[in-house]
Scaffold this active site. Sequence first.
Site, PDB file in Angstrom:
ATOM      1  N   HIS A  17       0.856  -1.195   0.000  1.00 19.87           N
ATOM      2  CA  HIS A  17       0.000   0.000   0.000  1.00 19.87           C
ATOM      3  C   HIS A  17       0.889   1.242   0.000  1.00 19.87           C
ATOM      4  O   HIS A  17       1.259   1.768   1.048  1.00 19.87           O
ATOM      5  CB  HIS A  17      -0.914  -0.009   1.229  1.00 19.87           C
ATOM      6  N   HIS A  67       1.234   4.840  -2.443  1.00 18.19           N
ATOM      7  CA  HIS A  67       0.680   5.618  -3.550  1.00 18.19           C
ATOM      8  C   HIS A  67       1.779   6.322  -4.349  1.00 18.19           C
ATOM      9  O   HIS A  67       2.647   6.987  -3.767  1.00 18.19           O
ATOM     10  CB  HIS A  67      -0.294   6.672  -3.020  1.00 18.19           C
ATOM     11  N   ASP A 103       1.595   8.950  -6.235  1.00 15.03           N
ATOM     12  CA  ASP A 103       1.566  10.404  -6.093  1.00 15.03           C
ATOM     13  C   ASP A 103       1.810  10.846  -4.654  1.00 15.03           C
ATOM     14  O   ASP A 103       1.777  12.045  -4.355  1.00 15.03           O
ATOM     15  CB  ASP A 103       0.243  10.980  -6.610  1.00 15.03           C
ATOM     16  N   GLY A 135      -9.658   7.780  -2.324  1.00 17.53           N
ATOM     17  CA  GLY A 135     -10.237   9.108  -2.190  1.00 17.53           C
ATOM     18  C   GLY A 135     -11.083   9.185  -0.938  1.00 17.53           C
ATOM     19  O   GLY A 135     -11.061   8.285  -0.080  1.00 17.53           O
ATOM     20  N   HIS A 149      -9.864   0.562  -0.531  1.00 17.90           N
ATOM     21  CA  HIS A 149      -9.694   1.443   0.615  1.00 17.90           C
ATOM     22  C   HIS A 149     -10.969   1.390   1.455  1.00 17.90           C
ATOM     23  O   HIS A 149     -12.046   1.767   0.989  1.00 17.90           O
ATOM     24  CB  HIS A 149      -9.475   2.885   0.158  1.00 17.90           C
ATOM     25  N   GLU A 207     -10.854   3.337   6.951  1.00 16.45           N
ATOM     26  CA  GLU A 207      -9.878   4.382   7.265  1.00 16.45           C
ATOM     27  C   GLU A 207     -10.633   5.614   7.768  1.00 16.45           C
ATOM     28  O   GLU A 207     -10.527   5.991   8.932  1.00 16.45           O
ATOM     29  CB  GLU A 207      -9.027   4.726   6.046  1.00 16.45           C
ATOM     30  N   ASP A 251       1.685   3.966   2.961  1.00 14.78           N
ATOM     31  CA  ASP A 251       0.615   4.780   2.392  1.00 14.78           C
ATOM     32  C   ASP A 251       1.201   5.871   1.493  1.00 14.78           C
ATOM     33  O   ASP A 251       1.156   5.754   0.272  1.00 14.78           O
ATOM     34  CB  ASP A 251      -0.264   5.381   3.481  1.00 14.78           C
TER      35      ASP A 251
END
Length: 367
Positions: free
Chosen positions: A15, A17, A19, A176, A203, A206, A303
């Site tokens: 996990h 990302h 970006d 998102g 996701h 969270e 993350d």
Amino acid sequence: MANFDVRTLPKISLHDHLDGGLRPQTIIDLAAEVGHPLPADNAADLAKWFFEAADSGSLPRYLETFDHTIAVMQTKEGLKRVAKEFVLDLANDGVIYAEIRWAPEQHLKAGLTLDEVVEAVQDGLEEGMERVEQQGGYIRTGQLVTAMRHGDRGLEIAELAVRHRFNGVVGFDIAGAEAGFPPSKHKVAFDYLATELMPVTVHAGEADGVDSVKDALVSGRALRLGHGVRVSEDIILSREEGDTDFVTLGPVARWVYDRGIPLELCPSSNLQTGAIQSWGETIEDHPFDLLYELGFKVTVNTDNRLMSGTTLTRELELLVDAFGYGIGDLEQFQINAAMAAFQDLEAREELVEMIGEGFKRARGNRR
């Protein structure tokens, strides 16, 4: 503090990302090329800004920091550079297999197509893997193509993932703002992915609670839970006479536990976004240890390394300091992650073997 070198241990990252893992200097370089203004003009100050802006206790505010990273990832050259450096940084941290998630629909502002951005990222990942190999190292990667849960392109992105399943894409995700945008909103996409036998992680758990986790399992048919930390809210702890602790799993927690559904836990990020606020505000308060002790399939992840100012090594060291884990525990976390990877069984078993060999060496070289 660990009495072994965590950085050199072989690790699995599930996990992380794309970006959320840019080098600050790369952001500055690419921003200058495209004319995007930044909140700081040097790498150290920019890194500090990202960490402080993300450390808000709110997932929506946390997500606002991505406006700057996504802005510099709109060209083939920018995407390739970010992806290549991403791989190099992971390899430097001892990662031998990484699944890299990102949302292609967010990278079309300069005129690229969905297929072109996926190909550009794959080119960068392959360049990074080749560089690591040339330097005598080892790392393999897979793309997790992600749809934005507040958008309406779920099926289109699912079709994109399937289209590139033999060009580096290993699975699908939605990401998102979680609250208010349940997995069921993209049920058509998940139904399509199921017919194509495409692995899915979602996701969930969270910024929303147990119902979100349940929907990820039912509507999303999730094989893994992205974060999933709030499944702990479906665990009831009680104490009877004689100070005997009793644990009762609610129906969702029981489903996750019984079926060994892996949890992609991200300790530092969970603190920053307020995901564990019902438990506390420090790593020591994180329900990670509870979930691990109960036998849930926990994995450790970063993350967003830029926003959390972290690495996989640092996340593991934080857990060692908080809960007193030994090298055997860290090995189990990596085995859990390897067996949860969206790879065929033979490849997963090979990763487990590499982990075993690496940890065996580490035990022989304890400082």
